[in-house]
Write an enzyme that holds these catalytic residues in place. Structure first.
Site, PDB file in Angstrom:
ATOM      1  NE  ARG A 177      -3.962  -2.014   0.586  1.00  0.00           N
ATOM      2  CZ  ARG A 177      -3.976  -3.137   0.335  1.00  0.00           C
ATOM      3  NH1 ARG A 177      -2.838  -3.909  -0.143  1.00  0.00           N
ATOM      4  NH2 ARG A 177      -5.009  -4.199   0.474  1.00  0.00           N
ATOM      5  CB  CYS A 226      -8.818  -1.463   4.950  1.00  0.00           C
ATOM      6  SG  CYS A 226      -9.210  -3.357   4.946  1.00  0.00           S
ATOM      7  CD  GLU A 296      -5.714   0.869   2.705  1.00  0.00           C
ATOM      8  OE1 GLU A 296      -5.442   0.412   1.659  1.00  0.00           O
ATOM      9  OE2 GLU A 296      -6.918   1.489   2.669  1.00  0.00           O
TER      10      GLU A 296
END
Ligand code: EPU
Length: 302
Positions: A177, A226, A296
């Site tokens: 990520r 998320c 995130e």
């Protein structure tokens, strides 16, 4: 922020940028949260350097919006304008195993189009909302794959050089990520090198991922996916769940009953509600597990 100077408005027209005044970002984000600002829709990549020079010369701060699916935007009148690429048609062109894709292309449609042409590899990302550019800049991944593995070349506007540049895949680092792109770099297009696979086989993979996602994530609700990254070797969702925080709410911002790392807008949540909920959950996790969860979701808070 509103662009009122008629000279700027005239110049925007000249460089083929559409001005949408007073746009509610709540309508452009999957969370359905976010205040109001002017939206500048870029019809041609080539006008980007001129546009950024124009904004800088007139002290107009800006941010780049992709598909708005991993984003939490602040409330009220926002102190910057938002730039967004208009999706060209066609947005995916195939040459053998190479898929030439514009950043504004929809991720799911791109995966399906490639699949129909016997190009696979991206099955895990089916069902992830957003644009290809957004997936690329944060190296979106799921079910053991990540988009970065397939990148052959990226065309982007680099904040450092203020120019449109082309980077080879091996010049970019793709981590969990996270990528080596600068925060102000703007993705324009990508060439993905995808493995050949029969459509039927890809479809099977797509079905399996869809089922897993449907079983574990609140797909029909407004969310940004998320909220926290998974810490090394652990699952943020599991930790939040173990604390019994599913269903915890601040106003209409709520920890999903289905997946504890998804925070949903169950009605008319404000950014303030959502940020308060996020901070509260983060604190509880830190207290119990001694782990500081990293965001995130991207937060644009004024
Ligand atoms: N779990 C719970 N309770 C929950 C949620 C999860 O006990 O409320 C447990 C599950 O049972 C499982 C473990 O935690 O044993 C991991 O859960 P899951 O398989 O759902 O994966 P995740 O680590 O929570 C990650 C990604 C997702 C991605 C899935 C599938 C992150 C932060 N999340 O979730 O990505 O879709 O794996 O590969 O990396 C996103 O990026 O926005 C996202 C949702």
């Amino acid at each position: 922020m509103r662009i009122r100077d008629p000279r700027i408005v005239a110049k925007l027209g000249e460089i083929d940028v559409e001005l949408r005044r007073g746009t509610a970002l709540a309508d452009l984000t999957s969370l359905g949260i976010g205040g109001t600002t002017d939206l500048l829709r870029i019809k041609k990549h080539e006008s980007l350097p001129d546009l950024l020079n124009l904004l800088d010369a007139n002290h107009v701060p800006h941010k780049f919006l992709g598909g708005g699916s991993n984003l939490l935007v602040g409330d009220g009148e926002l102190p910057w304008v938002v730039l967004q690429l208009v999706r060209p048609e066609p947005d995916v062109v195939l040459h053998g195993n190479l898929a030439h894709v514009y950043a504004a292309a929809d991720l799911g449609r791109m995966i399906t189009y490639c699949a129909k042409n016997d190009l696979g590899g991206m099955e895990g990302l089916i069902g992830v909302p957003g644009t290809v550019g957004g997936a690329l800049r944060m190296n979106a991944g799921a079910y053991g794959m990540q988009i970065g593995s397939y990148v052959r070349e990226v065309k982007l506007h680099r904040a450092a050089s203020r120019k449109i540049e082309i980077l080879r895949g091996d010049q970019i680092s793709f981590e969990y990520r996270h990528t080596s792109f600068a925060p102000d770099d703007m993705m324009l297009a990508v060439i993905l090198e995808l493995p050949s696979k029969p459509f039927k086989e890809i479809l099977q993979g797509i079905r399996i991922c869809n089922e897993k996602r449907r079983a574990s994530q609140p797909l029909g609700q407004k969310s940004a996916g998320c909220i926290f990254k998974n810490p090394p070797g652990a699952s943020a969702g599991r930790m939040i769940d173990e604390l019994g925080l599913k269903g915890l709410s601040v106003g209409d911002a709520r920890v999903s009953d289905r997946h504890a790392n998804f925070f949903v807008n169950a009605g008319h949540a404000s950014a303030k509600d959502m940020l308060t909920l996020i901070a509260g959950v983060r604190e509880r996790v830190e207290k119990t597990f001694g782990v500081s969860l990293e965001y995130e979701v991207v937060v644009w808070n004024a």
